[in-house]
Design an enzyme around this catalytic site. Structure first.
Site, short mmCIF file in Angstrom:
data_model
loop_
_atom_site.label_atom_id
_atom_site.label_comp_id
_atom_site.label_asym_id
_atom_site.label_seq_id
_atom_site.Cartn_x
_atom_site.Cartn_y
_atom_site.Cartn_z
CB ILE A 112 7.80 -2.08 -29.75
CG1 ILE A 112 9.00 -2.01 -30.70
CG2 ILE A 112 8.18 -1.66 -28.35
CD1 ILE A 112 10.18 -2.84 -30.30
CB CYS A 113 4.36 -2.51 -26.57
SG CYS A 113 3.15 -2.31 -25.25
CB SER A 114 -0.17 -3.42 -28.00
OG SER A 114 -0.02 -2.04 -28.27
#
Length: 336
Positions: A112-114
């Site tokens: 998720i995300c970074s």
């Protein structure tokens, strides 16, 4: 409802936490899996950390985990959330070791995300398709030049590897995984229980049509653009928009041409088309999408799609589904 959509064996979902983890990146997907249990699924969400100790999240709250990654056992799904901290700070050797252990003991792995930078540092994105939050996409592409980073996607699947944009996009991905496991009816029920949009598909843009449009510079044009975006289905005309802005239609058209490189009518058409396309992504019928976006008829929407994309909206929707949720379902079926 098929048996696949009701009762199934327990699926363990491991979520790796670390100091500085973004709260919504892991709470959102976790809630989707837990809520799915209310709809007849059997997910067990297990929070783990590198050493089994509590972690401090992005908002300062401390979260207790169940165990260390090395002691967590086998998972059906492992989720690696992200952080607002720079990857160089949160992607520590300890986090990488834990992620490597978890990745070796799961059927599918998601970031998720970074959190995608954790996968990147493990070499798992080499030669793969992936995404992350748009603000990290360029850095991810530079770090992994062999990866095909898709900066505009909500989420991406490449085999048993999944990645998503930040925050709310993690819930979109979790919903897609629930749908792959148990079918569309269950996923739709979960979305309804959580009172969230069901569901932005993977290839859908991280940006709405309004966010993809050029940014007005003057307060007057911004006011008119906001009016259009607030209700694209309204029968806007140059005259009504000019009246709202208290200028002449000619002056408003000149300002739009200067700032947005389009006429007011062209801007309305752009926003309407984007809304209709998003509705098709969400599973609306062609007629429903046409009505919601203000086209008046499915034929009007068909003409707009053919003019802009060269295909009908129904064929566009079929093509989109064939590379989105259907691919997820096929992947899970093959792995079962």
């Amino acid at each position: 409802m098929s048996s696949k959509s009701t009762i199934s064996s327990r699926r363990r979902v491991g979520i790796l936490l670390f100091d500085g983890v973004k709260m919504l990146d892991f709470v959102g997907p976790a809630e989707v899996f837990v809520e799915a249990n209310q709809a007849g699924c059997d997910y067990e969400v297990v929070l783990v950390s590198a050493d089994g100790r509590d972690v401090q999240t992005s908002i300062g709250a401390r979260v207790t985990v169940a165990c260390a990654a090395a002691d967590a056992g086998r998972f059906d799904t492992v989720v690696i959330p992200g952080s607002e901290l720079p990857p160089a700070k949160f992607v520590t050797p300890e986090v990488l070791t834990a992620a490597r252990q978890l990745a070796a003991n799961t059927r599918r792995l998601a970031s998720i995300c970074s959190g995608a930078f954790v996968l990147a540092n493990l070499g798992l994105l080499d030669g793969r398709r992936a995404t992350t939050h748009w603000k990290f996409a360029k850095d991810l592409a530079r770090q992994v030049p062999d990866a095909q980073v898709e900066p505009d996607a909500i989420f991406v699947r490449d085999g048993n590897l999944y990645s998503s944009a930040g925050v709310a996009a993690g819930m979109d991905l979790a919903l897609a995984l629930v749908e792959a496991d148990h079918g569309a009816d269950i996923a739709r029920s979960v979305a309804q229980l959580l009172v969230i949009y069901m569901q932005r598909a993977g290839g859908q843009s991280q940006f709405s049509a309004a966010l993809r449009a050029p940014v007005p510079r003057s307060p007057l044009v911004r006011t008119v653009a906001d009016l259009i975006c607030a209700d694209p289905s309204h029968p806007h005309t140059v005259q009504t928009l000019a009246t709202h802005a208290r200028v002449s239609p000619r002056h408003l058209t000149r300002l739009f041409r200067t700032e947005l490189e389009s006429s007011p009518a062209e801007y309305v058409a752009f926003i309407r088309f984007g809304l209709a396309r998003d509705k098709l992504h969400a599973g609306y019928s062609v007629t429903e999408a046409a009505m919601a976006a203000g086209y008046g008829s499915s034929e009007a929407l068909r003409r707009a799609f053919v003019a802009r994309l060269g295909i009908s909206p129904s064929k566009y929707q079929q093509r989109f589904r064939s590379t989105g949720t259907t691919a997820l379902l096929e992947d899970v079926t093959a792995a079962s």
